[in-house]
Design a protein around this motif. Structure first.
Motif, PDB file in Angstrom:
ATOM      1  N   LEU A  51       0.834  -1.204   0.000  1.00 25.19           N
ATOM      2  CA  LEU A  51       0.000   0.000   0.000  1.00 25.19           C
ATOM      3  C   LEU A  51       0.868   1.252   0.000  1.00 25.19           C
ATOM      4  O   LEU A  51       0.587   2.221  -0.717  1.00 25.19           O
ATOM      5  CB  LEU A  51      -0.942  -0.009   1.208  1.00 25.19           C
ATOM      6  N   SER A  52       1.928   1.236   0.781  1.00 25.33           N
ATOM      7  CA  SER A  52       2.827   2.383   0.844  1.00 25.33           C
ATOM      8  C   SER A  52       3.453   2.674  -0.517  1.00 25.33           C
ATOM      9  O   SER A  52       3.524   3.816  -0.963  1.00 25.33           O
ATOM     10  CB  SER A  52       3.923   2.119   1.897  1.00 25.33           C
ATOM     11  N   GLN A  53       3.870   1.594  -1.210  1.00 21.46           N
ATOM     12  CA  GLN A  53       4.459   1.758  -2.543  1.00 21.46           C
ATOM     13  C   GLN A  53       3.427   2.264  -3.552  1.00 21.46           C
ATOM     14  O   GLN A  53       3.739   3.078  -4.432  1.00 21.46           O
ATOM     15  CB  GLN A  53       5.044   0.427  -3.006  1.00 21.46           C
TER      16      GLN A  53
ATOM     17  N   MET B  28       1.457   6.839  -6.843  1.00 20.57           N
ATOM     18  CA  MET B  28       0.381   7.796  -7.120  1.00 20.57           C
ATOM     19  C   MET B  28       0.896   9.227  -6.948  1.00 20.57           C
ATOM     20  O   MET B  28       0.621  10.113  -7.779  1.00 20.57           O
ATOM     21  CB  MET B  28      -0.796   7.533  -6.169  1.00 20.57           C
ATOM     22  N   GLU B  29       1.658   9.462  -5.889  1.00 20.51           N
ATOM     23  CA  GLU B  29       2.218  10.798  -5.649  1.00 20.51           C
ATOM     24  C   GLU B  29       3.194  11.190  -6.758  1.00 20.51           C
ATOM     25  O   GLU B  29       3.208  12.335  -7.223  1.00 20.51           O
ATOM     26  CB  GLU B  29       2.931  10.826  -4.289  1.00 20.51           C
ATOM     27  N   LYS B  30       4.029  10.236  -7.180  1.00 17.29           N
ATOM     28  CA  LYS B  30       4.992  10.505  -8.246  1.00 17.29           C
ATOM     29  C   LYS B  30       4.277  10.831  -9.546  1.00 17.29           C
ATOM     30  O   LYS B  30       4.663  11.748 -10.284  1.00 17.29           O
ATOM     31  CB  LYS B  30       5.898   9.292  -8.429  1.00 17.29           C
ATOM     32  N   SER B  31       3.196  10.101  -9.831  1.00 15.36           N
ATOM     33  CA  SER B  31       2.439  10.337 -11.056  1.00 15.36           C
ATOM     34  C   SER B  31       1.787  11.722 -11.051  1.00 15.36           C
ATOM     35  O   SER B  31       1.743  12.400 -12.074  1.00 15.36           O
ATOM     36  CB  SER B  31       1.373   9.254 -11.206  1.00 15.36           C
ATOM     37  N   LEU B  32       1.263  12.122  -9.867  1.00 18.92           N
ATOM     38  CA  LEU B  32       0.586  13.414  -9.758  1.00 18.92           C
ATOM     39  C   LEU B  32       1.563  14.569  -9.595  1.00 18.92           C
ATOM     40  O   LEU B  32       1.208  15.741  -9.809  1.00 18.92           O
ATOM     41  CB  LEU B  32      -0.383  13.391  -8.567  1.00 18.92           C
ATOM     42  N   GLY B  33       2.803  14.274  -9.145  1.00 19.84           N
ATOM     43  CA  GLY B  33       3.795  15.325  -8.906  1.00 19.84           C
ATOM     44  C   GLY B  33       3.508  16.120  -7.656  1.00 19.84           C
ATOM     45  O   GLY B  33       3.870  17.301  -7.555  1.00 19.84           O
ATOM     46  N   THR B  34       2.868  15.496  -6.661  1.00 19.31           N
ATOM     47  CA  THR B  34       2.570  16.184  -5.411  1.00 19.31           C
ATOM     48  C   THR B  34       2.505  15.191  -4.265  1.00 19.31           C
ATOM     49  O   THR B  34       2.226  13.996  -4.472  1.00 19.31           O
ATOM     50  CB  THR B  34       1.230  16.957  -5.508  1.00 19.31           C
ATOM     51  N   VAL B  35       2.783  15.670  -3.050  1.00 18.51           N
ATOM     52  CA  VAL B  35       2.697  14.826  -1.864  1.00 18.51           C
ATOM     53  C   VAL B  35       1.250  14.788  -1.388  1.00 18.51           C
ATOM     54  O   VAL B  35       0.579  15.822  -1.297  1.00 18.51           O
ATOM     55  CB  VAL B  35       3.610  15.369  -0.737  1.00 18.51           C
ATOM     56  N   LEU B  36       0.755  13.588  -1.097  1.00 14.42           N
ATOM     57  CA  LEU B  36      -0.635  13.429  -0.655  1.00 14.42           C
ATOM     58  C   LEU B  36      -0.762  13.262   0.854  1.00 14.42           C
ATOM     59  O   LEU B  36      -1.786  13.640   1.437  1.00 14.42           O
ATOM     60  CB  LEU B  36      -1.258  12.221  -1.365  1.00 14.42           C
ATOM     61  N   PHE B  37       0.258  12.648   1.478  1.00 13.47           N
ATOM     62  CA  PHE B  37       0.202  12.408   2.925  1.00 13.47           C
ATOM     63  C   PHE B  37       1.552  12.761   3.565  1.00 13.47           C
ATOM     64  O   PHE B  37       2.613  12.456   3.005  1.00 13.47           O
ATOM     65  CB  PHE B  37      -0.126  10.936   3.228  1.00 13.47           C
TER      66      PHE B  37
END
Length: 285
Positions: A27-29, A34-43
């Motif tokens: 889940l962490s990976q 997902m964050e890398k794809s969006l270019g932003t930190v989510l958590f």
């Protein structure tokens, strides 16, 4: 996306992984990708858990809505595959409106509530043509009929014939009417080309009993037959379910010597290649 929402709801990656029954590293990976794809930190991760960033909070409702729509689309696709959604086109003769059609609708609503019904009141001839052309999915009609293509059929109701008599004449009868009295008064019948088997069966029964056949009026719908009888045009010979109708000016009388008259059968007919589970549904009618 489900992992994202689970972390958002649980406040920690470990608890979210447990809720989803997957390994925490996986889940962490997934969230990292997902964050890398969006270019932003989510958590923002810490020992106390995973705190959503402003970007995550902005995305959350759209993701919930998107997952809901995806689930709905998957559900509809599964229903379509099993014949539980879409549009079912049903043709029916007027006599199917009483008792049979309400049962059919109730059964379909029970087993396929998402199915849209298109109901068309049509003659036997019209239904035979529409079924052969693929313009109907199922026909509720009188037997016997010949429909082109490989078809399934089921008898939904088998009725004896009963006499529809003008109420003034019925007062002079002794609760029943004979074939002789029917012949003397003359008939109100469906047209020969509409129900040839029934037409031939009635006229043949009268001739075999020794009576002349006199047809005063043709009427192509059951309600029209009753209106003609009420107007004094003659006697109608109709299926015995017709007694459930209270039609002003008409009295229904058993035929004392009517054993030789044909029965009046109502069939369901549909393509053997139908995607709908009609065999099961009509077995319950």
């Amino acid at each position: 996306m489900r992992g994202f929402l689970a972390i958002l709801d649980e406040g920690a990656i470990g608890r979210a992984a447990h809720k989803l029954d997957i390994a925490q590293p996986a889940l962490s990976q997934s969230i990292s990708r997902m964050e890398k794809s969006l270019g932003t930190v989510l958590f923002e991760r810490s020992r106390r858990g995973a705190k959503p960033t402003a970007a995550a909070l902005v995305m959350a409702q759209d993701i919930r809505n998107g997952l809901y729509l995806l689930d709905e689309a998957a559900h509809k696709a599964q229903q379509a595959q099993t014949g539980l959604s879409g549009t079912l086109r049903i043709g029916l003769v007027s006599s199917a409106l009483f008792e049979v059609l309400p049962k059919v609708i109730a059964i379909i609503r029970q087993y396929a509530p998402g199915l849209q019904l298109v109901l068309k009141e049509m003659s036997n001839e019209e239904q035979v043509s529409a079924l052969g052309e693929g313009a109907l999915d199922v026909g509720l009609m009188h037997s016997p009929v010949a429909v082109s293509g490989l078809m399934n059929e089921r008898v939904l109701r088998r009725d004896k014939l009963i006499a529809a008599v003008p109420s003034g004449l019925a007062l002079k009868l002794k609760k029943k009417i004979s074939l002789q009295q029917v012949a003397e008064q003359g008939l109100v019948l469906y047209p020969k080309d509409q129900l040839p088997h029934l037409y031939a069966g009635i006229t043949q029964a009268l001739r075999q009993a020794g009576y002349e056949v006199k047809i005063n009026q043709h009427a192509n719908r059951t309600m029209t037959v009753l209106a003609c009888v009420a107007g004094g045009c003659g006697i109608g010979l109709l299926p015995n379910w017709i007694q459930t109708i209270d039609f002003p000016g008409v009295t229904f009388c058993p035929i004392s010597d009517g054993d030789g008259l044909p029965s009046f059968d109502l069939l369901a007919i549909w393509s053997a290649r139908s995607k709908f589970n009609l065999t099961k549904w009509f077995a319950l009618v």
